[in-house]
Design an enzyme around this catalytic site. Structure first.
Site, PDB file in Angstrom:
ATOM      1  N   THR A  73       0.813  -1.222   0.000  1.00 20.03           N
ATOM      2  CA  THR A  73       0.000   0.000   0.000  1.00 20.03           C
ATOM      3  C   THR A  73       0.839   1.261   0.000  1.00 20.03           C
ATOM      4  OG1 THR A  73      -1.825  -1.090   1.116  1.00 20.03           O
ATOM      5  CG2 THR A  73      -1.703   1.269   1.382  1.00 20.03           C
ATOM      6  N   ASP A 117       1.421  -6.689  -4.406  1.00 24.86           N
ATOM      7  CA  ASP A 117       0.627  -6.706  -3.181  1.00 24.86           C
ATOM      8  C   ASP A 117       1.224  -7.849  -2.367  1.00 24.86           C
ATOM      9  OD1 ASP A 117      -1.420  -7.535  -1.315  1.00 24.86           O
ATOM     10  OD2 ASP A 117      -2.831  -6.320  -2.482  1.00 24.86           O
TER      11      ASP A 117
HETATM   12  N1  ASP Z   1      -2.465  -5.665   0.565  1.00 29.86           N
HETATM   13  C1  ASP Z   1      -1.420  -4.716   0.914  1.00 29.86           C
HETATM   14  C2  ASP Z   1      -0.110  -5.466   0.949  1.00 29.86           C
HETATM   15  O1  ASP Z   1       0.144  -6.176   1.900  1.00 29.86           O
HETATM   16  C3  ASP Z   1      -1.725  -4.079   2.212  1.00 29.86           C
HETATM   17  C4  ASP Z   1      -0.694  -3.112   2.722  1.00 29.86           C
HETATM   18  O2  ASP Z   1       0.369  -2.932   2.218  1.00 29.86           O
HETATM   19  O3  ASP Z   1      -1.005  -2.460   3.744  1.00 29.86           O
HETATM   20  O4  ASP Z   1       0.664  -5.366   0.038  1.00 29.86           O
END
Ligand code: ASP
Length: 352
Positions: free
Chosen positions: A26, A69
């Site tokens: 993210t 991700d």
């Molecule tokens: N789905 C994302 C990831 O783990 C969530 C995040 O980075 O907060 O890459």
């Protein structure tokens, strides 16, 4: 197939600096027209971190060819991260890995077991909100992670181990867990106090920090994926047990038991585990509780579990237990060696 790591360039001051590896998550995402989040490339990401250019140390930056991700991460990616750290370790005083939050605790644990000869900080960080957003936690997390990675006391790195910096705490990587899906306080290490707390000043708990290893940094082995996880619940039945234990090539099981390491005392359950242990499967008992420890034999139901030959994970996190088992299964062919080392403290992951 794992990610390929590409060198991106050098930012800021000359001289020995930090190695920064951007894997995705993210922190480096931008809200697309449809509202969904999509990863940014690294050059665009660096524009949102002006403080990085003002640090007294330079940054050598590399990135996964395609930001991911972290929910999609796997062994090949972990090996790629470890190898990039090994390759860039000479000439750098520390490293920061930008990573998604979902599996960051697994990756930090995996790196702590995969790497040997750690003499400089390896700090993982990420964000709950993209760095492109006005209220992102990513800028603070990244800036402080860089500061921790560069911190030295009388010429020596202050935290020469794999850690996670998030919000206001620096945690040992293999003791950490993601504990909140949206709060900026996303991580905790319930069985070990933070290695540092960040407020107006960065206060290090130097007595908790591990001594540096004997370099050079290296990755002697890989990870086996011949593992399965059993999470107990009151409706867990024989068919579910058999389905898991009959998996082809199975060599290790992490059992998420209740409380102090308790499970059902049904014959089909104990016999099933016993047969798996007898054919060389390492069964590791963890607790579903986030804090506390598996205590061998505190209850008859826990003693019965361990009487099958299953071993206790002590106060290891689930993330540490799984990744440690994967590394040890790659390292040893003999289950007795796996069981013995599983119960030893290899890099601060368990209280022995
Ligand atoms: N789905 C994302 C990831 O783990 C969530 C995040 O980075 O907060 O890459």
């Amino acid at each position: 197939m794992g990610a390929t790591v590409q060198d991106v360039g050098h930012f800021g001051a000359d001289g020995p600096g930090l190695f920064v590896l951007y894997t995705g998550g993210t922190i480096g995402m931008l809200e697309g027209p449809g509202g969904g989040l999509a990863p940014l490339d690294l050059h665009s990401l660096m524009k949102y971190v002006p403080t990085a250019h003002e640090l007294p140390v330079g940054l050598t930056v590399a990135a996964f060819d395609e930001a991911i991700d972290s929910a999609t991460i796997g062994v090949a990616d972990w090996l790629a991260i470890a190898d990039a750290l090994v390759e860039h370790s000479p000439g750098h005083i520390g490293s920061v890995v930008l990573h998604g939050t979902d599996t960051m605790a697994y990756s930090a644990s995996a790196l702590s077991f995969l790497l040997e000869g750690i003499t400089t900080p390896i700090v993982l960080t990420g964000a709950q909100r993209p760095i492109t957003s006005i209220r992102s936690d990513g800028r603070e997390n990244l800036t402080t992670a860089l500061e921790v990675a560069a911190a030295r006391f009388t010429g020596a790195p202050v935290v020469p181990e794999v850690s996670i910096f998030f919000n206001d705490v620096l945690l040992r990587g293999n003791r950490a867990a993601k504990v909140h899906a949206s709060s900026y306080r996303g991580f905790a290490s319930p069985n070990l106090a933070p290695l540092a707390t960040a407020g107006v000043s960065l206060d290090y708990a130097t007595d908790l920090v591990r001594a540096p290893g004997t370099g050079p940094l290296r990755r002697p082995g890989g990870m086996s994926t011949d593992v399965a996880v059993i999470q107990l619940h009151p409706a867990f039945d024989e068919a579910s047990l058999t389905a898991t234990l009959s998996r082809d090539g199975l060599r290790g099981v992490v059992l998420q038991a209740y409380g102090a390491g308790n499970g059902p005392t049904h014959r089909w359950f104990l016999d099933g585990l016993q047969q798996a242990v007898d054919r060389g499967v390492t069964v590791v008992v963890t607790t579903q509780c986030r804090a506390g420890t598996v205590q061998a034999g505190l209850y008859a139901s826990g003693a019965a579990l361990l009487s099958t030959g299953a071993i206790s994970a002590g106060d290891m996190t689930f993330e540490a237990a799984v990744t440690k088992l994967m590394v040890l299964l790659d390292r040893h062919a003999d289950p007795d060696d796996v069981r013995r080392e599983m119960q030893q403290d290899l890099c601060g992951e368990i209280t022995v």
